[in-house]
Design a protein around this motif. Structure first.
Motif, PDB file in Angstrom:
ATOM      1  N   UNK A  30      -7.087  -3.263  -7.051  1.00  0.00           N
ATOM      2  CA  UNK A  30      -7.303  -2.144  -7.973  1.00  0.00           C
ATOM      3  C   UNK A  30      -6.481  -2.324  -9.239  1.00  0.00           C
ATOM      4  N   UNK A  31      -7.061  -1.922 -10.349  1.00  0.00           N
ATOM      5  CA  UNK A  31      -6.337  -1.871 -11.618  1.00  0.00           C
ATOM      6  C   UNK A  31      -5.727  -0.478 -11.722  1.00  0.00           C
ATOM      7  N   UNK A  32      -4.463  -0.426 -12.085  1.00  0.00           N
ATOM      8  CA  UNK A  32      -3.785   0.853 -12.255  1.00  0.00           C
ATOM      9  C   UNK A  32      -3.237   0.957 -13.671  1.00  0.00           C
ATOM     10  N   UNK A  33      -3.221   2.168 -14.158  1.00  0.00           N
ATOM     11  CA  UNK A  33      -2.631   2.487 -15.457  1.00  0.00           C
ATOM     12  C   UNK A  33      -1.288   3.148 -15.202  1.00  0.00           C
ATOM     13  N   UNK A  34      -0.388   3.030 -16.155  1.00  0.00           N
ATOM     14  CA  UNK A  34       0.892   3.711 -16.044  1.00  0.00           C
ATOM     15  C   UNK A  34       0.639   5.205 -15.776  1.00  0.00           C
ATOM     16  N   UNK A  35       1.278   5.750 -14.740  1.00  0.00           N
ATOM     17  CA  UNK A  35       1.119   7.151 -14.369  1.00  0.00           C
ATOM     18  C   UNK A  35       0.126   7.394 -13.244  1.00  0.00           C
ATOM     19  N   UNK A  36      -0.694   6.380 -12.892  1.00  0.00           N
ATOM     20  CA  UNK A  36      -1.619   6.533 -11.762  1.00  0.00           C
ATOM     21  C   UNK A  36      -0.844   6.599 -10.446  1.00  0.00           C
ATOM     22  N   UNK A  37      -1.316   7.393  -9.508  1.00  0.00           N
ATOM     23  CA  UNK A  37      -0.701   7.451  -8.183  1.00  0.00           C
ATOM     24  C   UNK A  37      -1.069   6.173  -7.430  1.00  0.00           C
ATOM     25  N   UNK A  38      -0.046   5.530  -6.882  1.00  0.00           N
ATOM     26  CA  UNK A  38      -0.229   4.273  -6.162  1.00  0.00           C
ATOM     27  C   UNK A  38      -0.088   4.474  -4.651  1.00  0.00           C
ATOM     28  N   UNK A  39       0.877   5.303  -4.254  1.00  0.00           N
ATOM     29  CA  UNK A  39       1.154   5.506  -2.835  1.00  0.00           C
ATOM     30  C   UNK A  39       1.762   6.886  -2.619  1.00  0.00           C
ATOM     31  N   UNK A  40       1.738   7.315  -1.355  1.00  0.00           N
ATOM     32  CA  UNK A  40       2.362   8.576  -0.962  1.00  0.00           C
ATOM     33  C   UNK A  40       3.404   8.253   0.102  1.00  0.00           C
ATOM     34  N   UNK A  41       4.626   8.777  -0.114  1.00  0.00           N
ATOM     35  CA  UNK A  41       5.718   8.568   0.831  1.00  0.00           C
ATOM     36  C   UNK A  41       6.302   9.906   1.240  1.00  0.00           C
ATOM     37  N   UNK A  42       7.012   9.885   2.350  1.00  0.00           N
ATOM     38  CA  UNK A  42       7.661  11.105   2.850  1.00  0.00           C
ATOM     39  C   UNK A  42       9.130  10.810   3.096  1.00  0.00           C
ATOM     40  N   UNK A  43       9.994  11.631   2.514  1.00  0.00           N
ATOM     41  CA  UNK A  43      11.428  11.551   2.798  1.00  0.00           C
ATOM     42  C   UNK A  43      11.745  12.649   3.805  1.00  0.00           C
ATOM     43  N   UNK A  44      13.020  12.780   4.161  1.00  0.00           N
ATOM     44  CA  UNK A  44      13.366  13.848   5.104  1.00  0.00           C
ATOM     45  C   UNK A  44      13.308  15.219   4.442  1.00  0.00           C
ATOM     46  N   UNK A  45      13.031  15.270   3.135  1.00  0.00           N
ATOM     47  CA  UNK A  45      12.966  16.549   2.434  1.00  0.00           C
ATOM     48  C   UNK A  45      11.588  16.899   1.886  1.00  0.00           C
TER      49      UNK A  45
END
Length: 81
Positions: A30-45
């Motif tokens: 995939x081509x991405x532009x600056x500001x595009x969502x790439x991934x989703x992560x979860x922290x303990x908060x």
């Protein structure tokens, strides 16, 4: 063509040195532009979207969903196109 750029896991703040990779939003190729969502992560908060800081094409993911990532670890590689 230049070497791919190693894009690293950002720092999430004080005491948040790890995050669980929930999902990839942008696939390899995939081509991405600056500001595009790439991934989703979860922290303990919280659950957080990681956005592209550079424009280009994703050439490799360095982790799979379900992997615990440390801040500063390589997340994916990006090549200018």
């Amino acid at each position: 063509m230049s070497e791919p750029l190693d894009v690293r896991v950002p720092s999430f703040g004080h005491g948040l040195d790890e995050a669980l990779l929930i999902e990839w939003v942008a696939a390899v190729g995939n081509r991405v532009e600056r500001g595009d969502v790439v991934a989703v992560v979860e922290t303990n908060k919280t659950t957080t979207e990681i956005v592209a800081e550079h424009t280009g094409r994703i050439t490799a993911h360095a982790a799979t969903a379900g992997t615990v990532l440390s801040s500063g670890a390589v997340l994916y590689q990006l090549a200018a196109d």
